[in-house]
Write a protein that holds these residues in place. Structure first.
Motif, PDB file in Angstrom:
ATOM      1  N   LYS A 105     -17.981  -4.121 -46.098  1.00 12.98           N
ATOM      2  CA  LYS A 105     -17.578  -2.952 -45.055  1.00 12.98           C
ATOM      3  C   LYS A 105     -18.753  -3.225 -44.241  1.00 12.98           C
ATOM      4  CE  LYS A 105     -14.544  -0.422 -47.822  1.00 12.98           C
ATOM      5  NZ  LYS A 105     -14.236   0.995 -48.203  1.00 12.98           N
ATOM      6  N   ILE A 106     -20.042  -2.900 -44.882  1.00 12.48           N
ATOM      7  CA  ILE A 106     -21.390  -3.133 -44.095  1.00 12.48           C
ATOM      8  C   ILE A 106     -21.355  -4.361 -43.018  1.00 12.48           C
ATOM      9  CG2 ILE A 106     -23.790  -3.164 -43.941  1.00 12.48           C
ATOM     10  CD1 ILE A 106     -23.694  -1.353 -46.622  1.00 12.48           C
TER      11      ILE A 106
ATOM     12  N   LEU B  99     -17.618   4.588 -47.413  1.00 12.91           N
ATOM     13  CA  LEU B  99     -18.306   4.341 -48.610  1.00 12.91           C
ATOM     14  C   LEU B  99     -18.916   5.721 -48.987  1.00 12.91           C
ATOM     15  CD1 LEU B  99     -20.069   1.177 -47.171  1.00 12.91           C
ATOM     16  CD2 LEU B  99     -18.455   1.267 -48.975  1.00 12.91           C
ATOM     17  N   HIS B 100     -17.921   6.686 -49.475  1.00 10.77           N
ATOM     18  CA  HIS B 100     -18.459   7.837 -49.867  1.00 10.77           C
ATOM     19  C   HIS B 100     -18.072   8.125 -51.206  1.00 10.77           C
ATOM     20  CE1 HIS B 100     -14.406   9.115 -48.591  1.00 10.77           C
ATOM     21  NE2 HIS B 100     -14.791   8.445 -47.488  1.00 10.77           N
ATOM     22  N   THR B 101     -17.407   7.291 -51.891  1.00  7.37           N
ATOM     23  CA  THR B 101     -17.084   7.531 -53.242  1.00  7.37           C
ATOM     24  C   THR B 101     -17.876   6.581 -54.262  1.00  7.37           C
ATOM     25  OG1 THR B 101     -15.180   6.117 -53.215  1.00  7.37           O
ATOM     26  CG2 THR B 101     -14.933   8.432 -52.311  1.00  7.37           C
ATOM     27  N   ILE B 102     -18.002   6.759 -55.308  1.00  6.03           N
ATOM     28  CA  ILE B 102     -18.684   5.894 -56.356  1.00  6.03           C
ATOM     29  C   ILE B 102     -17.759   4.547 -56.445  1.00  6.03           C
ATOM     30  CG2 ILE B 102     -19.107   5.633 -58.881  1.00  6.03           C
ATOM     31  CD1 ILE B 102     -21.038   7.660 -57.302  1.00  6.03           C
ATOM     32  N   THR B 103     -16.402   4.878 -56.549  1.00  5.59           N
ATOM     33  CA  THR B 103     -15.463   3.444 -56.361  1.00  5.59           C
ATOM     34  C   THR B 103     -15.942   2.570 -55.067  1.00  5.59           C
ATOM     35  OG1 THR B 103     -13.890   4.710 -57.819  1.00  5.59           O
ATOM     36  CG2 THR B 103     -13.111   2.723 -56.435  1.00  5.59           C
ATOM     37  N   ASN B 104     -15.907   3.056 -54.066  1.00  9.51           N
ATOM     38  CA  ASN B 104     -15.996   2.679 -52.697  1.00  9.51           C
ATOM     39  C   ASN B 104     -17.721   1.897 -52.988  1.00  9.51           C
ATOM     40  OD1 ASN B 104     -14.813   5.300 -50.675  1.00  9.51           O
ATOM     41  ND2 ASN B 104     -13.608   3.447 -51.511  1.00  9.51           N
ATOM     42  N   LEU B 105     -18.462   2.450 -53.504  1.00  7.00           N
ATOM     43  CA  LEU B 105     -19.855   2.037 -53.429  1.00  7.00           C
ATOM     44  C   LEU B 105     -19.970   0.714 -54.292  1.00  7.00           C
ATOM     45  CD1 LEU B 105     -21.864   5.308 -53.027  1.00  7.00           C
ATOM     46  CD2 LEU B 105     -21.570   3.441 -51.332  1.00  7.00           C
TER      47      LEU B 105
ATOM     48  N   GLU C  76     -17.307  -1.118 -55.407  1.00  6.75           N
ATOM     49  CA  GLU C  76     -16.717  -2.325 -54.439  1.00  6.75           C
ATOM     50  C   GLU C  76     -17.530  -2.901 -53.506  1.00  6.75           C
ATOM     51  OE1 GLU C  76     -13.114  -0.533 -53.278  1.00  6.75           O
ATOM     52  OE2 GLU C  76     -12.119  -0.583 -55.299  1.00  6.75           O
ATOM     53  N   GLU C  77     -18.194  -2.088 -52.959  1.00  7.65           N
ATOM     54  CA  GLU C  77     -18.846  -2.793 -51.834  1.00  7.65           C
ATOM     55  C   GLU C  77     -20.207  -3.554 -52.458  1.00  7.65           C
ATOM     56  OE1 GLU C  77     -20.635  -3.582 -47.754  1.00  7.65           O
ATOM     57  OE2 GLU C  77     -18.477  -2.949 -48.634  1.00  7.65           O
TER      58      GLU C  77
ATOM     59  N   LYS D  10     -21.434 -11.046 -53.525  1.00  7.11           N
ATOM     60  CA  LYS D  10     -20.702 -12.263 -53.378  1.00  7.11           C
ATOM     61  C   LYS D  10     -21.282 -12.799 -52.024  1.00  7.11           C
ATOM     62  CE  LYS D  10     -16.058 -14.069 -53.139  1.00  7.11           C
ATOM     63  NZ  LYS D  10     -16.215 -14.949 -51.799  1.00  7.11           N
ATOM     64  N   LEU D  11     -21.431 -11.992 -50.946  1.00  8.76           N
ATOM     65  CA  LEU D  11     -22.030 -12.179 -49.728  1.00  8.76           C
ATOM     66  C   LEU D  11     -23.250 -13.159 -49.938  1.00  8.76           C
ATOM     67  CD1 LEU D  11     -21.061 -12.449 -46.492  1.00  8.76           C
ATOM     68  CD2 LEU D  11     -22.477 -10.385 -46.400  1.00  8.76           C
ATOM     69  N   VAL D  12     -24.225 -12.512 -50.570  1.00  8.69           N
ATOM     70  CA  VAL D  12     -25.443 -12.992 -50.846  1.00  8.69           C
ATOM     71  C   VAL D  12     -25.139 -14.339 -51.760  1.00  8.69           C
ATOM     72  CG1 VAL D  12     -27.665 -12.754 -52.443  1.00  8.69           C
ATOM     73  CG2 VAL D  12     -26.656 -10.759 -51.266  1.00  8.69           C
TER      74      VAL D  12
END
Length: 366
Positions: A107-108, A201-207, A209-210, A216-218
């Motif tokens: 998302k970022i 990106l305000h829940t533990i689950t969201n974070l 996953e991010e 993966k991007l790295v």
């Protein structure tokens, strides 16, 4: 190979192209069905993704008619139809890859590279227009109603290509402020919390996953712009994790009033017109942009350094990039500070110098 030719990645027997044409059509319908199952599009591209999926579904009646009619096209029309289907296949696979990225990607990163992602959408639109432009509807026996529906889709895609991207100005400003911090100060928690909400990106689950998406991007990155932004993304993700689930505490103003305290309770102390619309801090060097709005020189210079060409406050395109000092407002701010015994924050003289150099360069290019 005699008697065989390649359509996309499919080898087609020239003696039985009707059957292979049906195989290609079924594959295309399968791609549209797969794309329709994607969910959780990132907020920064959600509107564009949903619009694209709706347009792709407009192709289903065309493909169904080709499949149902099973028309045997001979001569030049046969090759033309197969070529169009091959081009349509390429466009659909490109759309599938893009939509998957917007559904499962970081998302970022998608917020940081929103303009580049929008360019990929425009490229996909162009591929569909080219594929559908020469489709031999009459030779394939396609009904007038379906042909008109496909033409409507093409018109929508052309309009989408011409439409300027209406980016979220507040999100862009917040990203710019947070990512441009080169010292050890933490970004204002209010900005981080606003970013967390906007990026979802305000829940533990969201974070969690991010975190996986950034990892993966790295792993997949091969240098270039992605490599340059990786550390900034990791730092921002770390800050968002720090504030996850924590309520903002109220700062008591018993002692000397600090600039940080004032940012939290600014309406009770500093006149609104003295605050920079970007950082919400009192201005020490206010400048006027082409739209007539006033900003702190350092903040608007950073905004322009991020290749933004719109006014952060109004969203209007800037006709030029010149910055004019607002001496009248600067004098009012200094007078107010003197009367209220408020000390203006100290600015690094080198920052002002760099900003001036940046402005001179921009003025020479505008």
């Amino acid at each position: 190979m005699e008697g065989r030719e390649k359509v996309g990645n499919v080898l087609v027997n020239s003696s039985s192209k009707g059957g292979d044409e049906s195989d290609v059509v079924r594959e295309l319908m399968g791609v549209i069905e797969t794309v329709g199952s994607y969910s959780g599009y990132r907020k920064t591209q959600r509107k564009e993704c949903l619009s694209l999926v709706r347009r792709l579904k407009l192709l289903v009646p065309l493909l169904e008619e080709i499949l149902e009619l099973g028309t045997s096209v001979s001569g030049d029309g046969e090759g033309e139809a197969l070529n169009c289907l091959a081009d349509l296949r390429k466009a659909l696979l490109a759309a599938k890859k893009l939509l998957k990225h917007c559904s499962y990607g970081s998302k970022i990163y998608l917020a940081l590279e929103s303009e580049a992602v929008m360019s990929r959408f425009h490229s996909v639109y162009d591929k569909f227009n080219q594929a559908l432009e020469d489709m031999p509807y009459d030779e394939l026996g396609i009904s007038v109603e379906v042909k008109e529906q496909v033409e409507l889709m093409r018109m929508q895609l052309k309009r989408a290509q011409r439409r300027a991207d209406t980016q979220d100005i507040e999100l862009a400003m917040d990203m710019m402020v947070v990512l441009s911090r080169k010292d050890n100060r933490n970004a204002d928690s209010a900005i981080l919390e606003r970013l967390a909400i906007k990026l979802e990106l305000h829940t533990i689950t969201n974070l969690n996953e991010e975190t996986m998406a950034v990892r993966k991007l790295v792993k997949d990155q091969r240098g270039g712009r992605i490599a340059e932004n990786i550390q900034q993304m990791i730092d921002l993700l770390g800050r968002l994790k720090q504030i996850a689930g924590l309520k903002e505490t109220t700062i008591a103003l018993d002692g000397p009033v600090s600039s940080k305290s004032l940012r939290r309770c600014q309406s009770a102390f500093i006149p609104h017109e003295f605050l920079c619309p970007i950082t919400l801090e009192i201005m020490t060097d206010p400048v006027i942009v082409a739209t007539g709005q006033t900003f702190e020189r350092e903040s608007i210079s950073k905004w322009l350094d991020f290749n933004h060409r719109t006014c952060p406050k109004t969203g209007q395109t800037l006709e030029h990039l010149s910055l004019a000092p607002n001496f009248a407002l600067k004098n009012l701010i200094q007078q107010w500070c003197k009367e209220n015994n408020f000390e203006l924050p100290k600015k690094d003289p080198y920052i002002g110098s760099d900003a001036s150099k940046t402005q001179l360069i921009k003025e020479s290019l505008s």
